[in-house]
Design an enzyme around this catalytic site. Sequence first.
Site, short mmCIF file in Angstrom:
data_model
loop_
_atom_site.label_atom_id
_atom_site.label_comp_id
_atom_site.label_asym_id
_atom_site.label_seq_id
_atom_site.Cartn_x
_atom_site.Cartn_y
_atom_site.Cartn_z
N GLY A 8 -49.46 -6.94 -11.97
CA GLY A 8 -49.03 -7.27 -13.32
C GLY A 8 -48.96 -8.79 -13.46
O GLY A 8 -48.08 -9.43 -12.89
N GLY A 10 -48.50 -10.46 -16.27
CA GLY A 10 -47.86 -10.84 -17.52
C GLY A 10 -46.85 -11.94 -17.26
O GLY A 10 -46.88 -12.61 -16.23
N ARG A 88 -34.40 0.72 -22.08
CA ARG A 88 -35.30 0.78 -20.94
C ARG A 88 -35.86 2.18 -20.76
O ARG A 88 -37.00 2.36 -20.34
CB ARG A 88 -34.57 0.31 -19.67
CG ARG A 88 -34.22 -1.17 -19.72
CD ARG A 88 -33.43 -1.61 -18.48
NE ARG A 88 -33.18 -3.05 -18.50
CZ ARG A 88 -32.13 -3.62 -19.05
NH1 ARG A 88 -31.21 -2.86 -19.65
NH2 ARG A 88 -31.97 -4.92 -19.03
N HIS A 175 -29.70 -0.13 -14.09
CA HIS A 175 -30.06 -1.34 -14.82
C HIS A 175 -30.17 -0.99 -16.29
O HIS A 175 -31.24 -0.77 -16.82
CB HIS A 175 -31.38 -1.88 -14.28
CG HIS A 175 -31.79 -3.20 -14.87
ND1 HIS A 175 -30.94 -4.28 -14.96
CD2 HIS A 175 -32.96 -3.60 -15.40
CE1 HIS A 175 -31.60 -5.29 -15.50
NE2 HIS A 175 -32.81 -4.91 -15.79
#
Length: 307
Positions: A8, A10, A88, A175
Amino acid sequence: MQKIAIVGAGRVGESTAQFLARRDIAREIALLDVREGAAAGAALDIQETAPLLRFDTRLTGSHEASVIAGAELVIITAGLPRKPGMSRSDVLDKNVEILDVILQDILVHAPQSRILVVSNPVDVLTYRAWQKTGWSRDRIFGQAGVLDTSRMAAFIALETGLSTHDIQALVLGGHGDAMVPMLRYSSINGVPLDHFMDQATLDNIVERTRHGGAEILALKQTSSAYGAPAAAIAEMVEAIALDRRRVLPTVALLDGEYGERDVAMGVPCILGQGGMERAIELELNAEERAAFDQSIAGVRKDLERLA
């Protein structure tokens, strides 16, 4: 370490590569991204800072999965990002699909590696990685608590005006909104927090910590947080790469700790050359236990959605 791979490229992945390169703790960092040219461009951009930032790490990038071959640690940051108003859990189904493809690539090209999951929902995806690979729990763990703890410590510093160097904080649990900031295990150079702040201020810090990521997302609108997550990842990776055996909050597969099994949850762990070497079980009072159980329940509810 000889080689670290980041899946990833990003904002989080690229920032992580930059933080790790600056620490010079690996000979090579390889970035992988499905967007052709994205990982190679990010790697080259960071590589060109080496003479200025004075590091010798070599960076490569590709859209071909073979770029991760031989990695000792694979960091997974790829996934559908949250948008304002999303939780999330809202990105769970798509990110499970993405993760499953990544895990197949890891099994083919880096079967001896350890995996650090960052993509959300990190507790569920860490469990999924363990479930799909069949690896031992020391090899698969997730990043959440280091970031949440850093946010809590930052808010304490902003409220008190005291140095961040002296602030010790701890966050347990999932989280998300049900994370468990542990005021009783937090202090300013050993002095309890309630010596500096009243309970209402402490309660506000707890709530701001729980919604720290959402606060940044709401402000930025077009991007979620990436600087603080990348710094948190680097802290964990350094502990492993340099065998520091640090005690850091980590998403770990529980095996009897806190009376729980078959679930991934944020708890203090020893991180070193052996990966997640040990999960540490703290004594919780009734209020902390109730909050921890609520957090566990939320993660288990999401786990029921896994095929």
